[in-house]
Scaffold this motif. Structure first.
Motif, short mmCIF file in Angstrom:
data_model
loop_
_atom_site.label_atom_id
_atom_site.label_comp_id
_atom_site.label_asym_id
_atom_site.label_seq_id
_atom_site.Cartn_x
_atom_site.Cartn_y
_atom_site.Cartn_z
N THR A 1 3.38 -24.60 -12.70
CA THR A 1 4.54 -23.76 -12.41
C THR A 1 4.11 -22.55 -11.59
O THR A 1 2.92 -22.36 -11.34
CB THR A 1 5.18 -23.22 -13.72
OG1 THR A 1 4.33 -22.21 -14.27
CG2 THR A 1 5.42 -24.32 -14.73
N VAL A 2 5.07 -21.73 -11.18
CA VAL A 2 4.79 -20.43 -10.59
C VAL A 2 5.23 -19.33 -11.55
O VAL A 2 5.36 -18.19 -11.17
CB VAL A 2 5.46 -20.25 -9.21
CG1 VAL A 2 4.85 -21.17 -8.19
CG2 VAL A 2 6.96 -20.43 -9.29
N ILE A 3 5.45 -19.72 -12.80
CA ILE A 3 5.86 -18.76 -13.84
C ILE A 3 4.62 -18.04 -14.36
O ILE A 3 3.61 -18.68 -14.70
CB ILE A 3 6.58 -19.49 -14.99
CG1 ILE A 3 7.85 -20.15 -14.45
CG2 ILE A 3 6.91 -18.52 -16.12
CD1 ILE A 3 8.51 -21.09 -15.43
N GLY A 4 4.68 -16.74 -14.40
CA GLY A 4 3.56 -15.93 -14.85
C GLY A 4 3.10 -16.28 -16.25
O GLY A 4 3.91 -16.60 -17.12
N ALA A 5 1.80 -16.24 -16.43
CA ALA A 5 1.22 -16.53 -17.75
C ALA A 5 0.87 -15.23 -18.45
O ALA A 5 0.65 -14.20 -17.80
CB ALA A 5 -0.04 -17.38 -17.57
N ASP A 6 0.82 -15.28 -19.76
CA ASP A 6 0.37 -14.11 -20.50
C ASP A 6 -0.87 -14.47 -21.30
O ASP A 6 -1.34 -15.60 -21.26
CB ASP A 6 1.48 -13.53 -21.38
CG ASP A 6 1.98 -14.51 -22.43
OD1 ASP A 6 1.17 -15.28 -22.98
OD2 ASP A 6 3.18 -14.49 -22.73
N SER A 7 -1.40 -13.53 -22.03
CA SER A 7 -2.67 -13.72 -22.71
C SER A 7 -2.60 -14.75 -23.83
O SER A 7 -3.63 -15.21 -24.31
CB SER A 7 -3.18 -12.39 -23.26
OG SER A 7 -2.23 -11.86 -24.17
N THR A 8 -1.40 -15.15 -24.23
CA THR A 8 -1.28 -16.14 -25.31
C THR A 8 -1.21 -17.58 -24.77
O THR A 8 -1.29 -18.52 -25.54
CB THR A 8 -0.03 -15.87 -26.17
OG1 THR A 8 1.14 -16.00 -25.33
CG2 THR A 8 -0.08 -14.49 -26.78
N ASP A 9 -1.03 -17.75 -23.46
CA ASP A 9 -0.94 -19.08 -22.87
C ASP A 9 -2.30 -19.74 -22.84
O ASP A 9 -3.29 -19.14 -22.43
CB ASP A 9 -0.36 -19.02 -21.45
CG ASP A 9 1.10 -18.60 -21.43
OD1 ASP A 9 1.84 -19.03 -22.34
OD2 ASP A 9 1.48 -17.86 -20.52
N SER A 10 -2.34 -21.00 -23.24
CA SER A 10 -3.62 -21.72 -23.29
C SER A 10 -3.91 -22.47 -22.00
O SER A 10 -5.04 -22.84 -21.74
CB SER A 10 -3.65 -22.68 -24.47
OG SER A 10 -2.59 -23.63 -24.34
N SER A 11 -2.90 -22.73 -21.18
CA SER A 11 -3.10 -23.49 -19.96
C SER A 11 -2.74 -22.61 -18.75
O SER A 11 -1.63 -22.63 -18.24
CB SER A 11 -2.21 -24.73 -19.98
OG SER A 11 -2.41 -25.50 -18.83
N VAL A 12 -3.72 -21.80 -18.33
CA VAL A 12 -3.51 -20.83 -17.26
C VAL A 12 -4.34 -21.22 -16.04
O VAL A 12 -5.49 -21.61 -16.17
CB VAL A 12 -3.91 -19.41 -17.73
CG1 VAL A 12 -3.76 -18.41 -16.61
CG2 VAL A 12 -3.07 -19.00 -18.92
#
Length: 107
Positions: free
Chosen positions: A26-37
Motif C-alpha cells: 500500500t501507500v498507507i503510512g505505517a506506524d511502530s505497531t505494524d509488523s509488515s513495513v
C-alpha cells in the motif's frame, strides 16, 4: 509588504509530504505497531502546498488536504533501495512517465 527572493538565502517555496514507510502493498503510512513495513520506494510526483499543516495536528499526508495546493508546482522524488554494489541508477526523464501521482495527497 511582499516577500522577495534574495540570492543565496534559504527560502521555502512550498510543503509536501510522503509516507516514507508504508504497510506492505500500500501507500498507507505505517506506524511502530505494524509488523509488515516497507520503504515506499518509487518515483513520486508530489504536489506542493502553499503552507504547512496545522501545528496542532499530527504530521501526516492527510494533514495537507486542508491546505491550498500551488498550481502547476510539483516535487519529483525517487526513493530506492540501495544496490549491492552501491551504484546509483541514472535518473529517468520526466517524459518516461515513471513519476507517479498515485498517493493519498490527491485522493
Amino acid at each position: 509588504n511582499s516577500k522577495r527572493l534574495i540570492p543565496g538565502q534559504l527560502t521555502t517555496i512550498g510543503y509536501s509530504l510522503l509516507n516514507l514507510f508504508c504497510k506492505r502493498g500500500t501507500v498507507i503510512g505505517a506506524d511502530s505497531t505494524d509488523s509488515s513495513v516497507v520503504l515506499n520506494s518509487g518515483a513520486w510526483q508530489l504536489p506542493l502546498y502553499i503552507d504547512g499543516p496545522d501545528a496542532g495536528k499530527p504530521l501526516t499526508v492527510e494533514s495537507l488536504k486542508e491546505v491550498y495546493c500551488i498550481p502547476c508546482s510539483w516535487l519529483l522524488l525517487r526513493l530506492m533501495y540501495s544496490s549491492d554494489d552501491g551504484s546509483i541508477p541514472l535518473m529517468p526523464s520526466y517524459n518516461d512517465g515513471v513519476y507517479s501521482d498515485n498517493h493519498p495527497n490527491l485522493s
